[in-house]
Design an enzyme around this catalytic site. Structure first.
Site, PDB file in Angstrom:
ATOM      1  N   ASP A   1      34.701  80.727  35.431  1.00  0.00           N
ATOM      2  CA  ASP A   1      33.919  80.882  36.659  1.00  0.00           C
ATOM      3  C   ASP A   1      33.401  82.316  36.736  1.00  0.00           C
ATOM      4  OD1 ASP A   1      33.864  79.214  39.595  1.00  0.00           O
ATOM      5  OD2 ASP A   1      33.438  81.366  39.669  1.00  0.00           O
ATOM      6  N   ILE A   2      32.153  82.475  37.201  1.00  0.00           N
ATOM      7  CA  ILE A   2      31.533  83.790  37.284  1.00  0.00           C
ATOM      8  C   ILE A   2      32.198  84.652  38.363  1.00  0.00           C
ATOM      9  CG2 ILE A   2      29.731  83.297  39.006  1.00  0.00           C
ATOM     10  CD1 ILE A   2      27.724  84.603  37.037  1.00  0.00           C
TER      11      ILE A   2
ATOM     12  N   HIS B   1      32.067  69.447  38.853  1.00  0.00           N
ATOM     13  CA  HIS B   1      32.871  70.394  38.075  1.00  0.00           C
ATOM     14  C   HIS B   1      34.241  70.483  38.732  1.00  0.00           C
ATOM     15  CE1 HIS B   1      30.501  72.464  41.137  1.00  0.00           C
ATOM     16  NE2 HIS B   1      31.554  73.264  41.318  1.00  0.00           N
TER      17      HIS B   1
ATOM     18  N   HIS C   1      37.451  72.862  39.252  1.00  0.00           N
ATOM     19  CA  HIS C   1      37.935  74.239  39.132  1.00  0.00           C
ATOM     20  C   HIS C   1      39.378  74.167  38.633  1.00  0.00           C
ATOM     21  CE1 HIS C   1      34.852  76.267  41.854  1.00  0.00           C
ATOM     22  NE2 HIS C   1      34.692  75.008  42.199  1.00  0.00           N
TER      23      HIS C   1
ATOM     24  N   ASN D   1      35.233  70.327  44.727  1.00  0.00           N
ATOM     25  CA  ASN D   1      34.570  70.382  46.024  1.00  0.00           C
ATOM     26  C   ASN D   1      33.469  69.321  46.036  1.00  0.00           C
ATOM     27  OD1 ASN D   1      36.130  72.603  46.841  1.00  0.00           O
ATOM     28  ND2 ASN D   1      34.738  74.043  45.847  1.00  0.00           N
TER      29      ASN D   1
ATOM     30  N   GLY E   1      32.452  73.126  50.370  1.00  0.00           N
ATOM     31  CA  GLY E   1      32.299  74.302  49.514  1.00  0.00           C
ATOM     32  C   GLY E   1      31.531  74.064  48.235  1.00  0.00           C
ATOM     33  N   GLN E   2      30.982  72.848  48.055  1.00  0.00           N
ATOM     34  CA  GLN E   2      30.234  72.611  46.815  1.00  0.00           C
ATOM     35  C   GLN E   2      28.887  73.325  46.894  1.00  0.00           C
ATOM     36  OE1 GLN E   2      29.473  68.486  45.782  1.00  0.00           O
ATOM     37  NE2 GLN E   2      28.930  69.028  43.673  1.00  0.00           N
ATOM     38  N   SER E   3      28.610  74.127  45.870  1.00  0.00           N
ATOM     39  CA  SER E   3      27.339  74.869  45.820  1.00  0.00           C
ATOM     40  C   SER E   3      26.524  74.520  44.591  1.00  0.00           C
ATOM     41  CB  SER E   3      27.608  76.377  45.861  1.00  0.00           C
ATOM     42  OG  SER E   3      28.404  76.774  44.760  1.00  0.00           O
TER      43      SER E   3
HETATM   44  P1  DGP Z   1      31.441  75.080  43.914  1.00  0.00           P
HETATM   45  O1  DGP Z   1      31.264  76.093  45.001  1.00  0.00           O
HETATM   46  O2  DGP Z   1      32.691  74.220  44.041  1.00  0.00           O
HETATM   47  O3  DGP Z   1      30.185  74.256  43.728  1.00  0.00           O
HETATM   48  O4  DGP Z   1      31.649  75.918  42.595  1.00  0.00           O
HETATM   49  C1  DGP Z   1      30.608  76.519  41.906  1.00  0.00           C
HETATM   50  C2  DGP Z   1      31.197  77.634  41.101  1.00  0.00           C
HETATM   51  O5  DGP Z   1      30.273  77.982  40.091  1.00  0.00           O
HETATM   52  C3  DGP Z   1      31.474  78.907  41.889  1.00  0.00           C
HETATM   53  O6  DGP Z   1      32.883  79.149  41.907  1.00  0.00           O
HETATM   54  C4  DGP Z   1      30.751  80.003  41.139  1.00  0.00           C
HETATM   55  C5  DGP Z   1      30.382  79.363  39.841  1.00  0.00           C
HETATM   56  N1  DGP Z   1      29.115  79.768  39.299  1.00  0.00           N
HETATM   57  C6  DGP Z   1      27.924  79.806  39.954  1.00  0.00           C
HETATM   58  N2  DGP Z   1      26.957  80.205  39.117  1.00  0.00           N
HETATM   59  C7  DGP Z   1      27.551  80.403  37.906  1.00  0.00           C
HETATM   60  C8  DGP Z   1      27.070  80.815  36.629  1.00  0.00           C
HETATM   61  O7  DGP Z   1      25.886  81.077  36.412  1.00  0.00           O
HETATM   62  N3  DGP Z   1      27.988  80.918  35.627  1.00  0.00           N
HETATM   63  C9  DGP Z   1      29.315  80.632  35.823  1.00  0.00           C
HETATM   64  N4  DGP Z   1      30.129  80.781  34.779  1.00  0.00           N
HETATM   65  N5  DGP Z   1      29.796  80.229  37.009  1.00  0.00           N
HETATM   66  C10 DGP Z   1      28.922  80.126  38.036  1.00  0.00           C
END
Ligand code: DGP
Length: 116
Positions: free
Chosen positions: A34-35, A102, A104, A89, A95-97
């Site tokens: 995760d970023i 996916h 976590h 999520n 909290g899904q973005s």
């Molecule tokens: P959610 O909020 O459950 O949809 O999780 C999305 C996650 O994705 C969040 O924890 C941050 C991660 N994320 C967003 N953009 C990127 C990216 O470009 N690269 C990576 N590795 N993770 C990302």
């Protein structure tokens, strides 16, 4: 034949068009860090095919959901002590973005419990 969406960030990571720190793969899923990590180990496990959320994935392709869970377990064994939380999520209010399902994988520490 895989299902992809051109404007989906995680489809673009699966395709190698957006860089990611990939830690494990299977034939049908990939796992990358995760970023914005929230724990010592925070990895996203993503099916290569596009599905919006876990319920849609479970309905459309339960074997693929099983593959995602197996890869999460592999990651937790490789990067932590095998104990992990797996969070999906579903929907913006949860909290899904990113609307490509996916999980976590959160591990590597004593985890608290304060989802709200
Ligand atoms: P959610 O909020 O459950 O949809 O999780 C999305 C996650 O994705 C969040 O924890 C941050 C991660 N994320 C967003 N953009 C990127 C990216 O470009 N690269 C990576 N590795 N993770 C990302």
């Amino acid at each position: 034949m895989t299902s992809t969406e051109t404007d989906c960030l995680f489809c673009r990571i699966v395709a190698g068009e957006v860089p990611a720190d990939v830690v494990a793969t299977s034939e049908r899923s990939i796992a990358f860090r995760d970023i914005d990590p929230q724990a010592p180990v925070h990895v996203l496990v993503v099916p290569r095919d596009h599905h919006g959320d876990i319920a849609q994935l479970a309905a459309a392709d339960p074997e693929l959901l099983s593959d995602v869970v197996a890869l999460a377990d592999e990651v937790a064994g490789d990067l932590a002590d095998g104990q992990f939380r797996l969070i999906f999520n579903s929907g913006p209010r949860a909290g899904q973005s990113v609307f490509h399902v996916h999980g976590h994988v959160v591990a590597g520490a004593e985890l608290g419990w304060s989802p709200a």
